[in-house]
Scaffold this motif. Structure first.
Motif, PDB file in Angstrom:
ATOM      1  N   ARG A   1       0.671  -1.273  -0.262  1.00 59.50           N
ATOM      2  CA  ARG A   1      -0.014  -0.047  -0.057  1.00 59.50           C
ATOM      3  C   ARG A   1       0.386   0.952   0.199  1.00 59.50           C
ATOM      4  NH1 ARG A   1      -5.408  -1.874   3.657  1.00 59.50           N
ATOM      5  NH2 ARG A   1      -6.089  -2.621   2.893  1.00 59.50           N
ATOM      6  N   ARG A   2       2.321   1.128   0.827  1.00 60.52           N
ATOM      7  CA  ARG A   2       3.111   2.389   0.740  1.00 60.52           C
ATOM      8  C   ARG A   2       3.646   2.210  -0.646  1.00 60.52           C
ATOM      9  NH1 ARG A   2       5.145   0.794   5.986  1.00 60.52           N
ATOM     10  NH2 ARG A   2       6.906   0.074   4.864  1.00 60.52           N
ATOM     11  N   MET A   3       3.738   1.629  -1.512  1.00 57.15           N
ATOM     12  CA  MET A   3       4.437   1.719  -2.537  1.00 57.15           C
ATOM     13  C   MET A   3       3.819   2.335  -3.854  1.00 57.15           C
ATOM     14  SD  MET A   3       7.157  -1.603  -2.861  1.00 57.15           S
ATOM     15  CE  MET A   3       6.120  -2.947  -2.883  1.00 57.15           C
ATOM     16  N   GLU A   4       1.926   2.022  -3.570  1.00 55.43           N
ATOM     17  CA  GLU A   4       0.937   1.795  -4.152  1.00 55.43           C
ATOM     18  C   GLU A   4       1.006   3.032  -4.313  1.00 55.43           C
ATOM     19  OE1 GLU A   4      -1.810  -0.762  -3.753  1.00 55.43           O
ATOM     20  OE2 GLU A   4      -1.169  -1.989  -5.380  1.00 55.43           O
ATOM     21  N   SER A   5       0.848   4.214  -2.914  1.00 56.75           N
ATOM     22  CA  SER A   5       0.384   5.510  -3.009  1.00 56.75           C
ATOM     23  C   SER A   5       1.679   6.370  -3.403  1.00 56.75           C
ATOM     24  CB  SER A   5       0.167   5.901  -1.118  1.00 56.75           C
ATOM     25  OG  SER A   5       0.854   5.510  -0.228  1.00 56.75           O
ATOM     26  N   HIS A   6       2.397   5.315  -2.810  1.00 61.67           N
ATOM     27  CA  HIS A   6       3.680   6.531  -3.741  1.00 61.67           C
ATOM     28  C   HIS A   6       3.986   6.453  -5.335  1.00 61.67           C
ATOM     29  CE1 HIS A   6       8.129   8.332  -4.080  1.00 61.67           C
ATOM     30  NE2 HIS A   6       8.186   7.595  -4.928  1.00 61.67           N
ATOM     31  N   VAL A   7       3.659   5.419  -5.846  1.00 63.75           N
ATOM     32  CA  VAL A   7       3.898   5.552  -6.619  1.00 63.75           C
ATOM     33  C   VAL A   7       2.479   6.366  -7.677  1.00 63.75           C
ATOM     34  CG1 VAL A   7       3.523   4.076  -9.686  1.00 63.75           C
ATOM     35  CG2 VAL A   7       4.966   3.583  -7.519  1.00 63.75           C
ATOM     36  N   THR A   8       1.102   6.617  -7.362  1.00 64.33           N
ATOM     37  CA  THR A   8      -0.141   6.613  -7.789  1.00 64.33           C
ATOM     38  C   THR A   8      -0.175   8.010  -7.444  1.00 64.33           C
ATOM     39  OG1 THR A   8      -1.347   5.919  -5.945  1.00 64.33           O
ATOM     40  CG2 THR A   8      -1.132   4.606  -7.908  1.00 64.33           C
ATOM     41  N   ALA A   9       0.801   8.569  -6.530  1.00 63.37           N
ATOM     42  CA  ALA A   9       0.416  10.054  -5.831  1.00 63.37           C
ATOM     43  C   ALA A   9       1.220  11.181  -6.987  1.00 63.37           C
ATOM     44  CB  ALA A   9       2.378  10.554  -4.958  1.00 63.37           C
ATOM     45  N   ARG A  10       0.609  12.370  -6.487  1.00 61.68           N
ATOM     46  CA  ARG A  10       0.990  13.578  -8.076  1.00 61.68           C
ATOM     47  C   ARG A  10       1.907  13.772  -7.909  1.00 61.68           C
ATOM     48  NH1 ARG A  10      -3.745  17.495  -8.960  1.00 61.68           N
ATOM     49  NH2 ARG A  10      -4.476  16.341 -10.547  1.00 61.68           N
ATOM     50  N   GLU A  11       2.750  13.800  -7.028  1.00 60.76           N
ATOM     51  CA  GLU A  11       4.577  14.449  -6.681  1.00 60.76           C
ATOM     52  C   GLU A  11       5.487  13.400  -7.965  1.00 60.76           C
ATOM     53  OE1 GLU A  11       2.991  14.139  -3.972  1.00 60.76           O
ATOM     54  OE2 GLU A  11       2.289  15.940  -3.614  1.00 60.76           O
ATOM     55  N   PHE A  12       5.170  11.976  -7.751  1.00 60.44           N
ATOM     56  CA  PHE A  12       5.447  10.741  -8.476  1.00 60.44           C
ATOM     57  C   PHE A  12       5.605  10.780 -10.268  1.00 60.44           C
ATOM     58  CE2 PHE A  12       6.430   6.960 -10.202  1.00 60.44           C
ATOM     59  CZ  PHE A  12       6.667   6.373  -9.697  1.00 60.44           C
ATOM     60  N   ASP A  13       4.368  11.600 -10.498  1.00 61.09           N
ATOM     61  CA  ASP A  13       3.883  11.970 -11.568  1.00 61.09           C
ATOM     62  C   ASP A  13       4.570  13.109 -12.247  1.00 61.09           C
ATOM     63  OD1 ASP A  13       2.453  11.472 -14.197  1.00 61.09           O
ATOM     64  OD2 ASP A  13       1.410  13.257 -13.780  1.00 61.09           O
ATOM     65  N   TRP A  14       5.049  14.372 -11.791  1.00 64.36           N
ATOM     66  CA  TRP A  14       5.542  14.920 -12.337  1.00 64.36           C
ATOM     67  C   TRP A  14       7.078  15.009 -11.777  1.00 64.36           C
ATOM     68  CZ3 TRP A  14       4.434  18.884 -14.823  1.00 64.36           C
ATOM     69  CH2 TRP A  14       2.569  19.490 -14.761  1.00 64.36           C
ATOM     70  N   ASP A  15       7.365  14.106 -10.937  1.00 65.50           N
ATOM     71  CA  ASP A  15       8.770  13.473 -11.756  1.00 65.50           C
ATOM     72  C   ASP A  15       9.366  12.454 -12.052  1.00 65.50           C
ATOM     73  OD1 ASP A  15       9.480  14.821  -9.058  1.00 65.50           O
ATOM     74  OD2 ASP A  15       9.433  13.470  -7.639  1.00 65.50           O
ATOM     75  N   ALA A  16       8.409  11.775 -12.494  1.00 64.78           N
ATOM     76  CA  ALA A  16       8.770  11.559 -13.807  1.00 64.78           C
ATOM     77  C   ALA A  16       8.509  11.748 -15.175  1.00 64.78           C
ATOM     78  CB  ALA A  16       7.606  10.012 -13.841  1.00 64.78           C
ATOM     79  N   ARG A  17       8.075  12.841 -15.200  1.00 69.78           N
ATOM     80  CA  ARG A  17       7.612  13.527 -16.097  1.00 69.78           C
ATOM     81  C   ARG A  17       8.902  15.130 -17.035  1.00 69.78           C
ATOM     82  NH1 ARG A  17       1.901  15.676 -16.421  1.00 69.78           N
ATOM     83  NH2 ARG A  17       0.584  13.994 -16.946  1.00 69.78           N
ATOM     84  N   LEU A  18       9.567  15.256 -14.757  1.00 62.99           N
ATOM     85  CA  LEU A  18      10.455  15.680 -15.496  1.00 62.99           C
ATOM     86  C   LEU A  18      11.878  14.771 -15.785  1.00 62.99           C
ATOM     87  CD1 LEU A  18       9.874  17.520 -12.394  1.00 62.99           C
ATOM     88  CD2 LEU A  18      10.237  18.173 -14.453  1.00 62.99           C
ATOM     89  N   ARG A  19      12.113  14.163 -15.246  1.00 63.78           N
ATOM     90  CA  ARG A  19      12.778  12.603 -15.465  1.00 63.78           C
ATOM     91  C   ARG A  19      13.247  12.417 -17.071  1.00 63.78           C
ATOM     92  NH1 ARG A  19      12.030   8.522 -11.814  1.00 63.78           N
ATOM     93  NH2 ARG A  19      11.173  10.079 -10.118  1.00 63.78           N
ATOM     94  N   GLU A  20      11.813  12.519 -17.569  1.00 63.95           N
ATOM     95  CA  GLU A  20      11.651  12.270 -19.132  1.00 63.95           C
ATOM     96  C   GLU A  20      12.212  13.328 -19.876  1.00 63.95           C
ATOM     97  OE1 GLU A  20       7.636  11.354 -19.670  1.00 63.95           O
ATOM     98  OE2 GLU A  20       7.938   9.284 -19.148  1.00 63.95           O
ATOM     99  N   SER A  21      12.171  14.768 -19.899  1.00 68.31           N
ATOM    100  CA  SER A  21      12.579  15.762 -20.304  1.00 68.31           C
ATOM    101  C   SER A  21      13.865  16.075 -21.022  1.00 68.31           C
ATOM    102  CB  SER A  21      12.480  16.597 -19.821  1.00 68.31           C
ATOM    103  OG  SER A  21      11.387  16.651 -19.470  1.00 68.31           O
TER     104      SER A  21
END
Length: 128
Positions: free
Chosen positions: A108-128
């Motif tokens: 549950r902790r991993m799922e909450s971290h992966v589905t968090a909005r901040e995780f999405d932004w971090d992934a987008r920033l790393r792609e750029s």
């Protein structure tokens, strides 16, 4: 003294492949003898000593000897779990239940971290 895998292999268990309670098969597995000759000796003792002593000793052995594990034990942790399960099943099952709850909390902790909005932004920033 901690039990190791070598002591497991030399433990005396009732066999799951035996004819009646698996006592003779377990003894022959432990002593590395032929099960045929042990059964012949047991039947001779039964005939010459009478019904009561041999049957009584056989039933006592069947009660005292632990049943052979279903799956082969591959590690000391498996051996410890089997020993605890054979002695107190409720304790062993509660131990498994605690481990599963701990794994569920971690998931549950991993799922909450992966589905968090901040995780999405971090992934987008790393792609750029």
């Amino acid at each position: 003294m901690k039990k190791t895998m070598s002591t497991y292999r030399r433990r005396l268990y009732r066999s799951r492949d035996g004819m009646v309670f698996g006592v003779c098969q377990g003894l022959t597995d432990y002593l590395e003898l032929s099960v045929f000759w042990l059964r012949v000796i047991l039947i001779a003792a039964f005939i010459f000593s009478g019904f009561f002593p041999v049957v009584f000793l056989y039933l006592v052995a069947a009660i005292i000897m632990k049943l052979e594990p279903v799956h082969p034990v591959n590690s000391d942790d498996d051996l410890e779990f089997y020993q605890s399960y054979a002695s107190d099943r409720a304790m062993a099952l509660s131990r498994v239940r605690r481990k599963l709850k701990h794994l569920e909390r971690r998931t549950r902790r991993m799922e909450s971290h992966v589905t968090a909005r901040e995780f999405d932004w971090d992934a987008r920033l790393r792609e750029s």
